[in-house]
Design a protein around this motif. Structure first.
Motif, PDB file in Angstrom:
ATOM      1  N   VAL A  14      39.590  38.536  32.510  1.00 57.16           N
ATOM      2  CA  VAL A  14      39.752  39.989  32.555  1.00 57.16           C
ATOM      3  C   VAL A  14      40.487  40.336  33.844  1.00 57.16           C
ATOM      4  O   VAL A  14      39.994  40.074  34.945  1.00 57.16           O
ATOM      5  CB  VAL A  14      38.392  40.699  32.499  1.00 57.16           C
ATOM      6  CG1 VAL A  14      38.577  42.211  32.639  1.00 57.16           C
ATOM      7  CG2 VAL A  14      37.664  40.357  31.200  1.00 57.16           C
ATOM      8  N   LYS A  49      42.718  45.263  32.009  1.00 55.63           N
ATOM      9  CA  LYS A  49      41.733  46.334  31.868  1.00 55.63           C
ATOM     10  C   LYS A  49      42.136  47.569  32.666  1.00 55.63           C
ATOM     11  O   LYS A  49      42.518  47.483  33.831  1.00 55.63           O
ATOM     12  CB  LYS A  49      40.358  45.841  32.328  1.00 55.63           C
ATOM     13  CG  LYS A  49      39.248  46.871  32.132  1.00 55.63           C
ATOM     14  CD  LYS A  49      37.877  46.237  32.200  1.00 55.63           C
ATOM     15  CE  LYS A  49      37.423  45.970  33.604  1.00 55.63           C
ATOM     16  NZ  LYS A  49      37.189  47.237  34.356  1.00 55.63           N
ATOM     17  N   GLU A 228      36.484  37.607  35.840  1.00 60.64           N
ATOM     18  CA  GLU A 228      37.166  38.876  36.123  1.00 60.64           C
ATOM     19  C   GLU A 228      37.522  38.990  37.591  1.00 60.64           C
ATOM     20  O   GLU A 228      36.731  38.645  38.472  1.00 60.64           O
ATOM     21  CB  GLU A 228      36.272  40.054  35.726  1.00 60.64           C
ATOM     22  CG  GLU A 228      36.921  41.414  36.016  1.00 60.64           C
ATOM     23  CD  GLU A 228      36.077  42.588  35.544  1.00 60.64           C
ATOM     24  OE1 GLU A 228      36.524  43.733  35.768  1.00 60.64           O
ATOM     25  OE2 GLU A 228      34.995  42.381  34.984  1.00 60.64           O
TER      26      GLU A 228
END
Length: 262
Positions: A14, A49, A228
């Motif tokens: 992510v 994102k 992430e």
């Protein structure tokens, strides 16, 4: 044979663009282009994102003009419209990445649906915001939640809530320090979360800044399967936060993960 509902999270990176577009679509597109290239070059599964806020209601009217509060000023300075976000989401898809977003309010959850966002992130600050969580659950979309600053009860309740509804959920170990020192990242929490929630994908969301090799290899070895980091580029004279990852650092990060798998 249908894939396991958690398969969407497996080996997923992510890339948190957050507000690093600074309210400019062209800057957002440049970040997406630069990181999309690194993702394709390394042949990894990645999402980029965004963060969605209904800014006029997110910031209390009595505080809207407080330029001395950094978070309020940045939220106002970086606001984008629906069409701007639609442009960025389309570019994320074209880059070969999965569109993902963190909605911070109910209206923003609706925007996730409108724009076809494929995975929703629940920010650690919202892990017990049940009005927001209920709204997210109605979308039936897979959810990743970070644990930074949360209590064990908060996480247990969240896991039970999504489990009862059959909605795919991943839990990211996260330390809410921006940036984090190596001695603060608490990687043993990955073992703890895997033992407590064996039915879930456990991930690692990090804000460290010393290297992009060691912790991802250790986290993978401990069983983390989604990862992430915040991303940014050096452009326009805008300072890059220490906890953000630049394209060449993402390249090192992906290669370290591949080495750990090997």
């Amino acid at each position: 044979m249908p894939s396991h509902p958690n398969a969407v999270f497996e080996d997923l990176f992510v890339l948190e663009l957050a507000n690093n577009h600074w309210g400019r679509v062209d800057r957002g597109l440049k970040i997406i282009t630069d990181f999309g290239r690194i993702v394709r070059f390394n042949n990894v599964k990645a999402s980029i994102k965004l963060q969605f806020r209904e800014v006029d209601r997110f910031i209390h009217k009595d505080f809207r003009h407080r330029e001395d509060i950094r978070y309020i000023k940045k939220t106002l300075d970086t606001r984008l419209g629906w069409e701007d976000y639609a442009t960025l989401v389309s570019a994320i898809r074209q880059s070969g990445c999965i569109p993902m977003a963190t909605p911070f309010d109910e209206k923003s959850v609706e925007m996730c649906v409108d724009l076809g966002i494929e995975i929703i992130k629940l920010a650690s600050s919202d892990i017990n915001d049940w009005f927001l969580i209920e709204h997210i659950a109605k979308t039936r979309k897979p959810v990743i939640a970070s644990t930074g600053g949360s209590s064990m009860k908060d996480v247990d309740d969240l896991v039970r809530f999504f489990g009862n509804r059959g909605i795919p959920l991943a839990i990211n170990h996260c330390v809410s320090l921006y940036p984090s020192e190596d001695s603060e990242v608490e990687l043993n929490q990955i073992d703890f979360l895997r033992e407590r929630y064996p039915q879930l994908t456990i991930g690692y969301s990090t804000h460290e800044y010393h290297d992009w090799n060691s912790s991802v290899m250790m986290a993978y070895a401990k069983g983390a399967r989604t990862f992430e980091r915040h991303i940014d580029i050096e452009a326009d004279g805008i300072p890059v936060a220490k906890y953000c990852t630049l394209p060449h650092q993402a390249d090192a990060w992906f290669k370290a993960w591949q080495k750990a798998r090997e």
